[in-house]
Design an enzyme around this catalytic site. Structure first.
Site, PDB file in Angstrom:
ATOM      1  CG  ASP A   1       7.917   6.221 -13.108  1.00  0.00           C
ATOM      2  OD1 ASP A   1       7.474   6.315 -11.954  1.00  0.00           O
ATOM      3  OD2 ASP A   1       8.885   6.871 -13.542  1.00  0.00           O
TER       4      ASP A   1
ATOM      5  CE  LYS B   1      -4.785  -1.500 -13.323  1.00  0.00           C
ATOM      6  NZ  LYS B   1      -5.515  -2.798 -13.307  1.00  0.00           N
TER       7      LYS B   1
ATOM      8  CE  LYS C   1      -1.192 -11.574 -11.112  1.00  0.00           C
ATOM      9  NZ  LYS C   1      -0.792 -10.818 -12.206  1.00  0.00           N
TER      10      LYS C   1
ATOM     11  CB  SER D   1      -3.897  -1.496 -16.778  1.00  0.00           C
ATOM     12  OG  SER D   1      -4.433  -2.729 -17.191  1.00  0.00           O
TER      13      SER D   1
ATOM     14  CE  LYS E   1       4.210  -7.641 -13.821  1.00  0.00           C
ATOM     15  NZ  LYS E   1       3.127  -8.498 -14.343  1.00  0.00           N
TER      16      LYS E   1
ATOM     17  CG  HIS F   1      -1.945  -1.107   1.172  1.00  0.00           C
ATOM     18  ND1 HIS F   1      -2.258  -1.889   2.259  1.00  0.00           N
ATOM     19  CD2 HIS F   1      -2.711  -1.574   0.163  1.00  0.00           C
ATOM     20  CE1 HIS F   1      -3.183  -2.778   1.924  1.00  0.00           C
ATOM     21  NE2 HIS F   1      -3.472  -2.615   0.663  1.00  0.00           N
ATOM     22  CG  HIS F   2       4.617   1.668  -2.236  1.00  0.00           C
ATOM     23  ND1 HIS F   2       4.229   0.453  -2.740  1.00  0.00           N
ATOM     24  CD2 HIS F   2       5.142   2.351  -3.281  1.00  0.00           C
ATOM     25  CE1 HIS F   2       4.529   0.410  -4.037  1.00  0.00           C
ATOM     26  NE2 HIS F   2       5.082   1.546  -4.386  1.00  0.00           N
TER      27      HIS F   2
HETATM   28  N1  GLU Z   1      -2.340  -9.361 -15.227  1.00  0.00           N
HETATM   29  C1  GLU Z   1      -1.432  -8.471 -15.862  1.00  0.00           C
HETATM   30  C2  GLU Z   1      -0.058  -8.565 -15.204  1.00  0.00           C
HETATM   31  O1  GLU Z   1       0.292  -9.551 -14.606  1.00  0.00           O
HETATM   32  C3  GLU Z   1      -1.972  -7.053 -15.976  1.00  0.00           C
HETATM   33  C4  GLU Z   1      -2.221  -6.346 -14.703  1.00  0.00           C
HETATM   34  C5  GLU Z   1      -2.965  -5.011 -14.868  1.00  0.00           C
HETATM   35  O2  GLU Z   1      -3.157  -4.577 -15.982  1.00  0.00           O
HETATM   36  O3  GLU Z   1      -3.320  -4.455 -13.845  1.00  0.00           O
HETATM   37  O4  GLU Z   1       0.744  -7.689 -15.348  1.00  0.00           O
END
Ligand code: GLU
Length: 471
Positions: A99, A70, A106, A362, A94, A64-65
């Site tokens: 950035d 996402k 997940k 995204s 990632k 939660h930084h």
């Molecule tokens: N599931 C994808 C990943 O592992 C996309 C994640 C996203 O777009 O939030 O990067």
């Protein structure tokens, strides 16, 4: 999991290895590494035949930084809590690398989607979303899911519809999930974004003359022989874009068999064949290989694992003949295999960088939803007008007039797709250069994965310092 190290532990080991080369206090590294919260859910599904089945699912919020967190939601019968945690933590690193201002998350539902009807999948997805809403594990500023293994636009449409119906007119509700169909607030280019990003990343790596010389290859993608594992969204698009850049796709591997042709296969043709026949068997343009695991060991320049984790292990790493491995999937190489590949001199372009194209686009989708306007709407015609003015002046001064087709090509304003693709290209190239620079700072002695983790740790640590949490 082979080698008796769980997937999440392997990610932690990568973090620890990278942390040795950073100045951050152990407490901060511990805080970055751990998973903040995991929600485990079980709920009943009424199947089409009237029977009841208990469905198991998770959502993990690793860090939660920055909020929201996402990451995708996968439908997989192999899913478990450890996998979800590992994948959520990979998302944190990632997002930092490319950035995009998110922590990692997940989700997973433990099903094989092939065993359920569309109506059943819809009930599962809507119920899962409802459960996430109840516990505040979804929302535009809280936690924003996306597609992953076994899910796509259809599931994202059910999620946004369920969330919106429960959110009582929340203005930004479309931003609660990404990877939606265009008609539900999606963005052009998201579907192919991960594969396009994989191509940009591999292309950038192959452009480095010195690195290519080290592994005995010419610079550039042209003529490079590629093996692709997985022909889902990521594998298919990676293959397609790599082929468009001049690479030769010599083998494609799926769970139910592989095809091989040293002269290269036509990606669209293979795609159509598999769609119509349900498998690669009897594809006329290549040899069918029953044993898809040994197909990973085919001689080639570039191997792109684009399926699931734990594919290249200490057991098969020594037999892998690829000079470059481009990790399209999350976690395809185990910790021990990664060490072995590094020793062997294989250039591994790591997952936490290479498959970040999906979350990058995204992010663009989320921004589009929050701004409630399509990219390019304000400037497309304006830029076209400016370009036309310049062109008219040049035509007037030179006395030469371009034919209308050419003039259109030169003056056209950017579409949403063009903007998305250019933003993605910029992101992937810049991130690669930053990681490569860190590797160079360590005299090229560390692999790209360790460099990528250092880069990510710098970003995440910095955001803690900026918030005064670790002054
Ligand atoms: N599931 C994808 C990943 O592992 C996309 C994640 C996203 O777009 O939030 O990067």
């Amino acid at each position: 999991m082979s080698e008796h190290i769980s997937f999440s532990k392997q990610v932690e080991l990568y973090v620890d290895r990278a942390a040795e080369l950073t100045p951050y206090p152990q407490g901060l590294i511990d805080q970055i590494r751990i998973t903040n919260s995991v929600y485990q859910i079980q709920f009943p599904l009424k199947r089409d035949d009237g029977s009841i089945e208990v469905i198991q699912a998770w959502r993990a919020e690793h860090s939660h930084h920055i909020r929201p967190v996402k990451g995708g939601i996968r439908f997989s019968e192999h899913a478990d809590q450890d996998e979800v945690i590992a994948l959520a933590s990979l998302m944190t690193y990632k997002c930092a690398i490319v950035d995009v201002p998110y922590g990692g998350g997940k989700g997973a539902i433990k099903i094989n989607p092939r065993n359920y009807s569309k109506a059943e999948l819809e009930r599962i997805t809507r119920r899962y979303t409802y459960e996430l809403v109840q516990k505040n594990f979804i929302g535009p500023g809280v936690d924003v899911p996306a597609p992953d293994y076994g899910t796509g636009e259809k599931e994202m449409a059910w999620i946004v519809d369920t969330y919106s119906s429960l959110s009582n007119g929340e203005l930004d509700s479309a931003a609660c999930v990404t990877g939606k169909p265009i008609s539900e607030g999606g963005i052009h280019g998201r579907r192919e974004a991960t594969g396009r990003g994989v191509m940009f990343g591999i292309r950038e790596a192959c452009a480095n003359v010195k690195d290519m010389k080290r592994i005995g290859l010419k610079a550039g993608l042209d003529g490079k022989k590629v093996v692709i594992q997985g022909f889902g969204n990521v594998g298919y698009h990676s293959a397609k874009f790599l082929a468009e850049e001049g690479a030769q796709i010599i083998a494609i591997l799926e769970y139910d068999g592989a095809i091989h042709n040293e002269k290269g296969v036509d990606i669209e043709d293979v795609f159509q064949f598999r769609k119509e026949n349900g498998s690669f068997k009897n594809y006329p343009g290549a040899t069918f290989l029953e044993d898809t695991r040994t197909a990973l060991e085919l001689p080639c320049d570039i191997l792109v694992p684009a399926a699931l984790e734990n594919q290249i292990t200490s057991e098969n790493a020594k037999r892998i003949q690829a000079k470059i491995i481009g990790e399209g999937a999350n976690g395809p190489t185990t910790y021990k295999a990664a060490e072995e590949l590094h020793k062997k001199g294989v250039l591994v372009i790591p997952d936490l960088y290479l498959n970040a194209g999906g979350v990058t686009v995204s992010y663009f989708e989320w921004l589009k939803n929050l701004s409630h306007i399509q990219f390019g709407r304000m400037q497309k015609r304006f830029e076209e007008g400016s370009n036309r003015k310049i062109l008219s002046k040049v035509e007037e001064l030179t006395g030469k007039v371009l034919d209308p087709e050419e003039a259109k090509y030169l003056t056209e304003g950017p579409s949403e797709l063009a903007l998305v693709n250019s933003g993605l290209e910029e992101t992937m190239i810049e991130a690669y250069r930053s990681i490569r620079e860190i590797q160079a700072k360590h005299d090229d002695k560390i692999d790209l994965r360790r460099a990528a983790f250092i880069f990510a740790l710098d970003k995440v640590a910095n955001s803690y310092y900026m918030r005064g949490i670790f002054p």
